[in-house]
Enzyme design. Structure first.
Site, PDB file in Angstrom:
ATOM      1  N   ASN A   1      26.414 -41.967 -22.975  1.00 36.50           N
ATOM      2  CA  ASN A   1      27.706 -42.464 -22.362  1.00 36.50           C
ATOM      3  C   ASN A   1      28.570 -41.371 -22.064  1.00 36.50           C
ATOM      4  O   ASN A   1      28.612 -40.540 -22.653  1.00 36.50           O
ATOM      5  CB  ASN A   1      28.582 -43.463 -23.301  1.00 36.50           C
ATOM      6  CG  ASN A   1      29.883 -43.957 -22.783  1.00 36.50           C
ATOM      7  OD1 ASN A   1      29.908 -44.516 -21.776  1.00 36.50           O
ATOM      8  ND2 ASN A   1      30.872 -43.903 -23.700  1.00 36.50           N
TER       9      ASN A   1
ATOM     10  N   HIS B   1      32.316 -40.232 -21.791  1.00 36.11           N
ATOM     11  CA  HIS B   1      33.639 -40.457 -22.488  1.00 36.11           C
ATOM     12  C   HIS B   1      34.734 -39.735 -21.737  1.00 36.11           C
ATOM     13  O   HIS B   1      34.407 -38.383 -22.008  1.00 36.11           O
ATOM     14  CB  HIS B   1      33.550 -40.822 -23.796  1.00 36.11           C
ATOM     15  CG  HIS B   1      34.808 -41.188 -24.591  1.00 36.11           C
ATOM     16  ND1 HIS B   1      35.072 -42.516 -24.387  1.00 36.11           N
ATOM     17  CD2 HIS B   1      35.828 -40.536 -25.100  1.00 36.11           C
ATOM     18  CE1 HIS B   1      36.482 -42.455 -24.876  1.00 36.11           C
ATOM     19  NE2 HIS B   1      36.615 -41.219 -25.376  1.00 36.11           N
TER      20      HIS B   1
ATOM     21  N   SER C   1      33.191 -35.982 -22.852  1.00 40.36           N
ATOM     22  CA  SER C   1      31.991 -35.849 -23.664  1.00 40.36           C
ATOM     23  C   SER C   1      31.042 -36.900 -22.975  1.00 40.36           C
ATOM     24  O   SER C   1      30.986 -37.970 -22.662  1.00 40.36           O
ATOM     25  CB  SER C   1      32.350 -36.216 -24.993  1.00 40.36           C
ATOM     26  OG  SER C   1      33.325 -35.508 -25.485  1.00 40.36           O
TER      27      SER C   1
ATOM     28  N   ASP D   1      31.661 -45.192 -29.215  1.00 46.50           N
ATOM     29  CA  ASP D   1      32.109 -43.772 -29.002  1.00 46.50           C
ATOM     30  C   ASP D   1      31.713 -42.900 -30.234  1.00 46.50           C
ATOM     31  O   ASP D   1      32.432 -41.747 -30.176  1.00 46.50           O
ATOM     32  CB  ASP D   1      33.839 -43.603 -28.632  1.00 46.50           C
ATOM     33  CG  ASP D   1      33.747 -44.353 -27.294  1.00 46.50           C
ATOM     34  OD1 ASP D   1      32.953 -44.600 -26.475  1.00 46.50           O
ATOM     35  OD2 ASP D   1      34.943 -44.639 -27.152  1.00 46.50           O
TER      36      ASP D   1
HETATM   37  C1  GRF Z   1      35.027 -41.935 -15.633  1.00 37.58           C
HETATM   38  O1  GRF Z   1      36.360 -41.302 -15.599  1.00 37.58           O
HETATM   39  C2  GRF Z   1      34.812 -42.080 -17.089  1.00 37.58           C
HETATM   40  O2  GRF Z   1      35.086 -41.209 -17.883  1.00 37.58           O
HETATM   41  C3  GRF Z   1      35.381 -43.411 -17.423  1.00 37.58           C
HETATM   42  O3  GRF Z   1      35.337 -44.268 -16.291  1.00 37.58           O
HETATM   43  C4  GRF Z   1      35.094 -43.563 -15.119  1.00 37.58           C
HETATM   44  C5  GRF Z   1      34.398 -43.762 -14.020  1.00 37.58           C
HETATM   45  O4  GRF Z   1      34.463 -43.243 -13.047  1.00 37.58           O
HETATM   46  N1  GRF Z   1      34.859 -44.197 -18.524  1.00 37.58           N
HETATM   47  P1  GRF Z   1      33.293 -43.653 -11.813  1.00 37.58           P
HETATM   48  O5  GRF Z   1      33.091 -45.190 -11.781  1.00 37.58           O
HETATM   49  O6  GRF Z   1      32.076 -42.927 -12.048  1.00 37.58           O
HETATM   50  O7  GRF Z   1      34.151 -43.172 -10.560  1.00 37.58           O
END
Ligand code: GRF
Length: 229
Positions: free
Chosen positions: A121, A123, A150, A159
């Protein structure tokens, strides 16, 4: 488990990507795959939202998409139903790796443990700090000097799985949650392909993430990338 033959034979790593939103991280992987810059094949995308722009990106790249919307015909799809459909879809695609890239549903421990491949994932914070939501706003409110993102192994606890890699940046005095989010996302777009390359090459071993694969002379996890933006 990551198939050791996948590494030995230099076969492409089969990746399934779970998304909920814009899919800019998915796009980075599509671009890298199409350019031959990453030894991956994106075998399918699952979206839990039917309005996610990520679906358009996958369609444009002729990647199979399963839309398992959390609201269909006015009815809410419970997480159990979502997971039943997602499990069947993942089993059909037979991925080596499942990537949660902006996927916003919390998955059950049973789904994660029985998944057909290891799951990572992305994060938007430097774990273990700022688990959960609103990470950029919370980092600014705390007065953090550094922030970032991360990539960690997905486990039943939210997480909390082993952190594999991190991209770090300095928080500017002028930063707002929005500007920080944009800067962190630039870091994500470097961190995700880099991490997948390290996994594909066997340098990061998802079966034994704390010991850095076959080579104890490699640096300890998480590997860190500084972003100057
Ligand atoms: C990212 O900023 C990620 O960290 C968060 O959601 C966003 C996803 O962006 N969990 P995208 O859909 O890849 O443009």
């Amino acid at each position: 488990m990551l198939d050791s033959q996948t590494k030995v034979n230099n076969k492409s790593l089969r990746i399934a990507v779970l998304v909920s939103g814009s899919g800019s991280n998915l796009q980075v992987l599509i671009n890298a795959m199409q350019a031959g810059a990453l030894p991956i094949e994106i075998v399918g995308v699952i979206s839990n939202r039917e309005d996610a722009y990520a679906i358009t990106r996958a369609n444009d790249a002729s990647i199979p998409v399963a839309v398992l919307s959390h609201v269909a015909s006015g009815k809410r799809m419970g997480i159990k139903t979502f997971e039943t459909h997602a499990s069947a879809q993942l089993s059909a695609w037979q991925p080596d790796l499942i990537v949660l890239a902006g996927f916003m549903r919390v998955l059950s421990g049973a789904f994660i443990e029985n998944a057909p491949a290891p799951m990572i994932n992305l994060h938007p914070a430097l774990l273990p700090a700022y688990k959960g939501l609103d990470t950029h706003q919370r980092a600014i409110q705390t007065g953090e000097r550094n922030h970032g993102c991360s990539i960690h192994v997905v486990t039943a606890e939210l997480d909390a799985g082993a952190v594999l890699t991190q991209a770090l940046l300095e928080v500017n005095q002028k930063d707002t949650a929005d500007s920080l989010q944009a800067r962190v996302q630039q870091g994500e777009h470097q961190l995700l392909p880099w991490t997948i390359l390290l996994i594909a090459k066997g340098i990061i071993d998802l079966n034994n993430p704390h010991n850095n694969a076959e080579s104890s002379y490699l640096p300890a996890l998480p590997l860190k990338l500084w972003i100057n933006n």
